[in-house]
Scaffold this active site. Structure first.
Site, PDB file in Angstrom:
ATOM      1  N   ARG A 266      37.578 106.741  98.410  1.00  0.00           N
ATOM      2  CA  ARG A 266      37.154 105.937  97.258  1.00  0.00           C
ATOM      3  C   ARG A 266      38.291 105.765  96.256  1.00  0.00           C
ATOM      4  O   ARG A 266      38.168 105.004  95.300  1.00  0.00           O
ATOM      5  CB  ARG A 266      35.967 106.610  96.561  1.00  0.00           C
ATOM      6  CG  ARG A 266      34.748 106.690  97.432  1.00  0.00           C
ATOM      7  CD  ARG A 266      33.446 106.531  96.692  1.00  0.00           C
ATOM      8  NE  ARG A 266      33.261 107.298  95.512  1.00  0.00           N
ATOM      9  CZ  ARG A 266      32.238 108.142  95.293  1.00  0.00           C
ATOM     10  NH1 ARG A 266      31.347 108.335  96.242  1.00  0.00           N
ATOM     11  NH2 ARG A 266      32.112 108.756  94.153  1.00  0.00           N
TER      12      ARG A 266
ATOM     13  N   GLY B 201      28.751 105.098  93.071  1.00  0.00           N
ATOM     14  CA  GLY B 201      30.043 105.725  93.358  1.00  0.00           C
ATOM     15  C   GLY B 201      31.169 104.732  93.115  1.00  0.00           C
ATOM     16  O   GLY B 201      31.006 103.540  93.340  1.00  0.00           O
TER      17      GLY B 201
ATOM     18  N   MET C 264      33.068 108.398 105.227  1.00  0.00           N
ATOM     19  CA  MET C 264      31.811 108.175 104.507  1.00  0.00           C
ATOM     20  C   MET C 264      31.045 106.995 105.109  1.00  0.00           C
ATOM     21  O   MET C 264      31.406 106.486 106.164  1.00  0.00           O
ATOM     22  CB  MET C 264      32.104 107.932 103.030  1.00  0.00           C
ATOM     23  CG  MET C 264      32.471 109.190 102.279  1.00  0.00           C
ATOM     24  SD  MET C 264      32.747 108.800 100.537  1.00  0.00           S
ATOM     25  CE  MET C 264      32.726 110.441  99.836  1.00  0.00           C
ATOM     26  N   GLY C 265      30.034 106.542 104.405  1.00  0.00           N
ATOM     27  CA  GLY C 265      29.279 105.381 104.883  1.00  0.00           C
ATOM     28  C   GLY C 265      27.770 105.529 104.791  1.00  0.00           C
ATOM     29  O   GLY C 265      27.043 104.582 105.097  1.00  0.00           O
ATOM     30  N   ARG C 266      27.307 106.738 104.449  1.00  0.00           N
ATOM     31  CA  ARG C 266      25.855 107.010 104.397  1.00  0.00           C
ATOM     32  C   ARG C 266      25.208 106.609 105.725  1.00  0.00           C
ATOM     33  O   ARG C 266      25.659 107.068 106.765  1.00  0.00           O
ATOM     34  CB  ARG C 266      25.206 106.272 103.222  1.00  0.00           C
ATOM     35  CG  ARG C 266      25.724 106.701 101.875  1.00  0.00           C
ATOM     36  CD  ARG C 266      24.850 106.172 100.790  1.00  0.00           C
ATOM     37  NE  ARG C 266      24.686 104.728 100.878  1.00  0.00           N
ATOM     38  CZ  ARG C 266      23.878 104.010 100.134  1.00  0.00           C
ATOM     39  NH1 ARG C 266      23.104 104.608  99.252  1.00  0.00           N
ATOM     40  NH2 ARG C 266      23.812 102.712 100.257  1.00  0.00           N
TER      41      ARG C 266
ATOM     42  N   ASP D 205      27.511  98.339 102.973  1.00  0.00           N
ATOM     43  CA  ASP D 205      26.137  98.311 103.501  1.00  0.00           C
ATOM     44  C   ASP D 205      25.151  97.560 102.611  1.00  0.00           C
ATOM     45  O   ASP D 205      23.940  97.742 102.739  1.00  0.00           O
ATOM     46  CB  ASP D 205      25.638  99.755 103.719  1.00  0.00           C
ATOM     47  CG  ASP D 205      25.552 100.539 102.422  1.00  0.00           C
ATOM     48  OD1 ASP D 205      26.072 100.070 101.390  1.00  0.00           O
ATOM     49  OD2 ASP D 205      24.967 101.644 102.431  1.00  0.00           O
TER      50      ASP D 205
ATOM     51  N   ASP E  91      31.055 101.545 101.526  1.00  0.00           N
ATOM     52  CA  ASP E  91      30.224 101.647 102.737  1.00  0.00           C
ATOM     53  C   ASP E  91      29.974 100.278 103.391  1.00  0.00           C
ATOM     54  O   ASP E  91      29.586 100.213 104.552  1.00  0.00           O
ATOM     55  CB  ASP E  91      28.864 102.264 102.397  1.00  0.00           C
ATOM     56  CG  ASP E  91      28.983 103.615 101.723  1.00  0.00           C
ATOM     57  OD1 ASP E  91      30.048 104.244 101.867  1.00  0.00           O
ATOM     58  OD2 ASP E  91      28.021 104.034 101.049  1.00  0.00           O
TER      59      ASP E  91
ATOM     60  N   ARG F  52      21.344 119.461  83.009  1.00  0.00           N
ATOM     61  CA  ARG F  52      21.051 120.894  83.192  1.00  0.00           C
ATOM     62  C   ARG F  52      19.541 121.104  83.287  1.00  0.00           C
ATOM     63  O   ARG F  52      19.079 122.160  83.684  1.00  0.00           O
ATOM     64  CB  ARG F  52      21.622 121.703  82.020  1.00  0.00           C
ATOM     65  CG  ARG F  52      23.139 121.802  82.048  1.00  0.00           C
ATOM     66  CD  ARG F  52      23.654 122.400  80.790  1.00  0.00           C
ATOM     67  NE  ARG F  52      23.227 121.607  79.631  1.00  0.00           N
ATOM     68  CZ  ARG F  52      23.517 121.882  78.367  1.00  0.00           C
ATOM     69  NH1 ARG F  52      24.219 122.939  78.084  1.00  0.00           N
ATOM     70  NH2 ARG F  52      23.108 121.106  77.389  1.00  0.00           N
TER      71      ARG F  52
ATOM     72  N   THR G 279      30.789  98.661  97.208  1.00  0.00           N
ATOM     73  CA  THR G 279      30.712  99.963  97.879  1.00  0.00           C
ATOM     74  C   THR G 279      31.707 100.018  99.020  1.00  0.00           C
ATOM     75  O   THR G 279      31.923  99.016  99.713  1.00  0.00           O
ATOM     76  CB  THR G 279      29.321 100.317  98.441  1.00  0.00           C
ATOM     77  OG1 THR G 279      29.452 101.438  99.307  1.00  0.00           O
ATOM     78  CG2 THR G 279      28.684  99.208  99.240  1.00  0.00           C
TER      79      THR G 279
ATOM     80  N   THR H  19      21.948 100.686  92.586  1.00  0.00           N
ATOM     81  CA  THR H  19      22.116 100.072  91.260  1.00  0.00           C
ATOM     82  C   THR H  19      21.457  98.696  91.230  1.00  0.00           C
ATOM     83  O   THR H  19      20.733  98.354  90.277  1.00  0.00           O
ATOM     84  CB  THR H  19      23.626  99.921  90.951  1.00  0.00           C
ATOM     85  OG1 THR H  19      24.232 101.209  91.019  1.00  0.00           O
ATOM     86  CG2 THR H  19      23.866  99.313  89.590  1.00  0.00           C
TER      87      THR H  19
ATOM     88  N   ASP I 283      23.555  99.193  96.545  1.00  0.00           N
ATOM     89  CA  ASP I 283      22.151  98.795  96.653  1.00  0.00           C
ATOM     90  C   ASP I 283      21.235  99.546  95.678  1.00  0.00           C
ATOM     91  O   ASP I 283      20.295  98.966  95.139  1.00  0.00           O
ATOM     92  CB  ASP I 283      21.645  98.866  98.097  1.00  0.00           C
ATOM     93  CG  ASP I 283      21.861 100.219  98.741  1.00  0.00           C
ATOM     94  OD1 ASP I 283      22.411 101.117  98.084  1.00  0.00           O
ATOM     95  OD2 ASP I 283      21.474 100.380  99.909  1.00  0.00           O
TER      96      ASP I 283
HETATM   97  O1  F6P Z   1      28.076 105.067  98.602  1.00  0.00           O
HETATM   98  C1  F6P Z   1      29.368 105.464  98.464  1.00  0.00           C
HETATM   99  C2  F6P Z   1      29.511 106.887  98.874  1.00  0.00           C
HETATM  100  O2  F6P Z   1      30.874 107.193  98.745  1.00  0.00           O
HETATM  101  C3  F6P Z   1      28.987 107.250 100.262  1.00  0.00           C
HETATM  102  O3  F6P Z   1      29.812 106.825 101.287  1.00  0.00           O
HETATM  103  C4  F6P Z   1      28.835 108.738 100.131  1.00  0.00           C
HETATM  104  O4  F6P Z   1      27.876 109.218 101.021  1.00  0.00           O
HETATM  105  C5  F6P Z   1      28.378 108.905  98.734  1.00  0.00           C
HETATM  106  O5  F6P Z   1      28.828 107.779  98.010  1.00  0.00           O
HETATM  107  C6  F6P Z   1      28.894 110.137  98.065  1.00  0.00           C
HETATM  108  O6  F6P Z   1      28.344 110.246  96.794  1.00  0.00           O
HETATM  109  P1  F6P Z   1      28.793 111.337  95.717  1.00  0.00           P
HETATM  110  O7  F6P Z   1      29.887 110.711  94.916  1.00  0.00           O
HETATM  111  O8  F6P Z   1      27.574 111.549  94.887  1.00  0.00           O
HETATM  112  O9  F6P Z   1      29.215 112.569  96.444  1.00  0.00           O
END
Ligand code: F6P
Length: 402
Positions: A328, A52, A222-224, A182, A180, A126, A178, A158, A156
């Site tokens: 982001r 991301g 966010m943050g997973r 993390d 996040d 697809r 990131t 990548t 992490d």
């Molecule tokens: O890892 C970065 C992040 O923005 C997370 O916080 C979030 O859960 C995820 O990516 C969202 O991913 P996508 O862009 O696939 O929706």
């Protein structure tokens, strides 16, 4: 100046055909800039951004290209769209002009994706069922471009893939990115500071509506699986309750804070909730599953679920806001620009010194590097005894657990 030192100014030509070694003059540093001939063995590297996007990616691209060209005379090939560019061999050589005026830009000029994995590659999304191991293609393009190494900027997922590619013979240095925060092995990733700033500004704005309407307001960040973003945003934004993935919550504990505030004459409550928060004994709210992605599960929506439960339990009007991709977006803060430039220049130094299969890192207040195996040991989570949690508890902030 030693005999082994090249003076680039003397080599500047006006077209690609005029350079002594067939290299494009657009890559040559400004007049008077020198580099050590001893370092010249590394001549070409590849660069890509994966996962991301995060504010500061362009600052890293700029830092890598400028320090590679300026200090070492190394040319940089930018692969587009993360692993997709590596597999399909798509990209271009990056010139001084390409990286000029991008320090303050959000996103990445190289493009990115967080759903491609060279070990489990989907050519056409697809048809996600048609997958293949595309690492041979990556190696082919790496050799065709005569690359000596790769710099990979990513989270992490990548970086784990990169470590596996390193086992196939690619020479890689990772840069942790990131919002996040993390990635294991570094105290901080670039992008995090900007995301905290953006999210905190949003909390500040939502505060006024919370106050005026006497509402409970949930702001989902966010943050997973890691609560860093919620924790810092919650503290900086004056959240009354902060819900983290690391601390399962109880509805009654959240409502107790809301009711206690009401008794004190505060008829609104701000709750900052991480997308990975879950109730005690319950599960996370999954928004999406992306087949083939290094991180297939996408979280989101816990604040909507929780808002209904809180309103039902307290009788107080409750609303939720999911900040989503706002976090982001936008240009990086000065702090992130600085950190991204530190990471970028250190990554180029590692390449120049032939220290591969490493990830640059911030350890304490020093730029360092760790083995590329480290980010693969799982996400870096907020410890329950984190000083920030303890501090927040001391001012009465709830974490939904007591
Ligand atoms: O890892 C970065 C992040 O923005 C997370 O916080 C979030 O859960 C995820 O990516 C969202 O991913 P996508 O862009 O696939 O929706």
């Amino acid at each position: 100046m030693s005999a082994a030192t090249l003076v680039f100014a003397k080599n500047v030509r006006t077209s690609r055909t005029q350079t002594r070694d067939g290299r494009n003059p657009a890559f040559l540093p400004p007049a008077g800039v020198t580099h050590s001939a001893a370092m010249k063995r590394i001549q070409r590297i590849g660069l890509f951004t994966g996962g991301g996007d995060a504010p500061g990616l362009n600052a890293v691209i700029r830092g890598v290209v400028k320090s590679a060209l300026h200090t070492h005379g190394i040319e940089v090939y930018g692969f587009t769209d993360a692993f997709r560019g590596l597999v399909l061999g798509q990209g271009h050589w990056l010139t001084w002009n390409d990286v000029s005026d991008i320090l303050t830009l959000g996103g990445t000029i190289l493009g990115t994706t967080n759903r491609d994995n060279p070990f489990d590659f989907v050519d056409d999304h697809r048809h996600p069922e048609k997958r293949r191991n595309a690492t041979r293609d990556v190696l082919t393009h790496y050799r065709r471009l005569k690359l000596d190494a790769l710099i990979a900027v990513g989270g992490d997922g990548t970086l784990q893939c990169c470590h596996k590619l390193a086992a196939l013979g690619l020479r890689i240095v990772g840069v942790p990115k990131t919002i996040d925060n993390d990635v294991r092995g570094t105290d901080l990733t670039f992008g995090f500071n900007t995301a905290v700033t953006t999210a905190t500004e949003a909390v500040d704005k939502i505060h006024t509506t919370a106050f005026s309407h006497h509402r409970v307001m949930l702001i989902e960040v966010m943050g997973r699986t890691a609560g860093w973003l919620a924790l810092q945003t919650g503290i900086a934004g004056g959240g009354d309750v902060i819900l983290l993935p690391e601390i399962p919550y109880r509805l009654d504990a959240i409502c107790a804070v809301i009711n206690q505030r009401a008794r004190r004459g505060k008829h609104f409550t701000i709750i900052v909730v991480s997308e990975g928060a879950r109730p005690h004994g319950g599960t996370v709210v999954v928004r999406d599953r992306i087949a083939g992605s290094p991180e297939p599960i996408r979280l989101g929506g816990v604040s909507t679920v929780l808002a209904k439960q809180i309103e039902q339990a307290t009788g107080i009007e409750t609303r939720s806001t999911i900040l989503g991709y706002l976090q982001r977006g936008g240009g990086p803060t000065p702090y992130d620009r600085f950190l991204a430039t530190q990471f970028a220049t250190h990554a180029v130094e590692l390449v120049a010194q032939r220290k591969f299969d490493r990830m640059v890192a911030l350890r304490g207040n020093k730029i360092a590097d760790v083995p590329l195996t480290v980010p693969g040991r799982g996400p870096r989570l907020v410890p329950h005894n984190s000083p920030a949690i303890q501090m927040a508890r001391r001012i009465g902030t709830g974490f939904g657990d007591e």
